[in-house]
Design a protein around this motif. Structure first.
Motif, mmCIF file in Angstrom:
data_model
loop_
_atom_site.group_PDB
_atom_site.id
_atom_site.type_symbol
_atom_site.label_atom_id
_atom_site.label_comp_id
_atom_site.label_asym_id
_atom_site.label_seq_id
_atom_site.Cartn_x
_atom_site.Cartn_y
_atom_site.Cartn_z
ATOM 1 N N ILE A 2 1.771 -6.133 -9.896
ATOM 2 C CA ILE A 2 0.580 -6.956 -10.266
ATOM 3 C C ILE A 2 1.243 -8.292 -10.488
ATOM 4 N N LYS A 3 2.490 -8.284 -11.025
ATOM 5 C CA LYS A 3 3.014 -9.595 -11.563
ATOM 6 C C LYS A 3 3.311 -10.252 -10.220
ATOM 7 N N TRP A 4 3.869 -9.467 -9.169
ATOM 8 C CA TRP A 4 4.558 -10.116 -8.055
ATOM 9 C C TRP A 4 3.248 -10.452 -7.188
ATOM 10 N N SER A 5 2.261 -9.756 -6.949
ATOM 11 C CA SER A 5 1.154 -10.187 -6.475
ATOM 12 C C SER A 5 0.497 -11.528 -7.013
ATOM 13 N N ILE A 6 0.551 -11.558 -8.134
ATOM 14 C CA ILE A 6 0.076 -12.803 -8.718
ATOM 15 C C ILE A 6 1.022 -14.000 -8.252
ATOM 16 N N ARG A 7 2.063 -13.718 -8.312
ATOM 17 C CA ARG A 7 3.125 -14.919 -8.113
ATOM 18 C C ARG A 7 2.944 -15.246 -6.497
ATOM 19 N N PHE A 9 0.535 -14.904 -4.628
ATOM 20 C CA PHE A 9 -0.606 -15.448 -4.581
ATOM 21 C C PHE A 9 -0.724 -17.108 -4.882
ATOM 22 N N GLY A 10 0.063 -17.265 -6.332
ATOM 23 C CA GLY A 10 0.087 -18.529 -6.787
ATOM 24 C C GLY A 10 0.956 -19.439 -5.675
#
Ligand SMILES: [Zn+2]
Ligand SMILES: [Zn+2]
Length: 311
Positions: A2-7, A9-10
């Motif tokens: 999830i952390k990678w996905s957020i990164r 996306f950001g």
């Protein structure tokens, strides 16, 4: 995960944000000042002539219309689309006429169409224009872009038109780009009728070179018999809101619309500032861009400025 996905996306949002800023907003402010760029007093003195020799009116001869997205016409402008007119301008003298603008022909206008609902082209108006160009004493254009040159490059009777043409050298050099096939031989050996300096070419009529939008861009200053002063500015801006807001077209338009990409943005920034300040100091001067349809319709007061709609 999830952390990678957020990164990711950001990063995507950031990249899109930078692209949005660069293409639509950046590098679009007019210069802070442009002292001495345009000299209205010089144009006035070059335009002076006995009143009975001055033109009586101008007629904006529209051949087609469309709408453009506001953000493409003026950096930072959003909301209602900009109504676009495609036209030429006839300068009417007591005993002759002069035409500014080659306008656009039907195939080119169809290729440029943006709105199914608003796009229109009048074959009758185009035919009237090509006839008027033969009757005119001189035929000029503001600049060498496809929507300003076709009735010259693709004129139905180029041999009859050629003696009337008064073009500058960059405009002559560009004509082969816009021919339908090979350029007619009558249009291949034109001599430039313009020196490249600010100069009067007829009573009350002054050509003002203004390279920037294209190398051959020029403005036309006109003084009518009734004292009205008019400045045709071609495509320095598409809509007058850009001059009011001291903005140019965005980078997006420069890369997507103008090919080859030879608009000199720094020159346009200076010109927008100079026009803005000139209008502020001379409220009687009527400044007419080629395409801002609402502005052109409003300017047609019946006091020497007529607008003839395509339909
Ligand atoms: Zn143009
Ligand atoms: Zn144009």
């Amino acid at each position: 995960m999830i952390k990678w996905s957020i990164r990711i996306f950001g990063i995507l949002v950031l990249v899109l944000g930078v692209l949005f800023w660069w293409l639509l907003l950046s590098g679009s402010n007019a210069a802070r000042s442009a002292p001495g760029l345009f000299d209205l007093e010089d144009w006035r003195s070059k335009a002076s002539a006995p009143a009975d020799q001055l033109p009586t009116a101008i007629r904006i001869l529209e051949v087609g219309r469309d709408i453009a997205p506001p953000f493409a016409a003026q950096a930072g402008r959003f909301g209602a689309p900009v109504a676009m007119s495609y036209n030429a301008v006839e300068i009417v003298y007591p005993d002759r006429s002069i035409i500014i603008g080659g306008a656009v022909d039907r195939p080119t206008a169809e290729g440029m169409a943006l709105s199914d609902a608003e796009w229109q082209f009048s074959d009758a108006a185009y035919s009237e224009l090509t006839q008027a160009m033969l009757a005119a004493e001189q035929v000029l254009m503001t600049h060498e872009h496809l929507d300003h040159v076709m009735a010259i490059a693709r004129h139905p009777d180029p041999a009859a038109l050629a003696p009337n043409l008064v073009l500058n050298q960059p405009q002559i050099d560009a004509l082969p780009l816009f021919a339908d096939g090979a350029l007619d031989p009558a249009l291949t050996a034109l001599d430039s009728g313009l020196s490249g300096d600010v100069a009067s070419i007829a009573p009350g009529l002054v050509i003002v070179p203004a390279a920037g939008h294209t190398p051959g861009s020029q403005m036309v200053f006109i003084r009518l018999q009734n004292g009205q002063e008019i400045l045709l500015i071609g495509d320095i801006v598409w809509n007058m809101g850009a001059i009011e807001a001291l903005k140019t077209r965005p980078v997006l338009t420069q890369y997507m619309v103008f090919r080859p990409n030879y608009e000199d943005r720094d020159a346009i920034k200076q010109q927008v500032r100079a026009l803005h300040d000139m209008m502020a100091d001379n409220s009687g001067l009527v400044v007419l861009p080629a395409h801002d349809r609402d502005w052109l319709v409003q300017a047609a007061t019946g006091e020497g400025i007529e607008f003839q709609p395509a339909n």
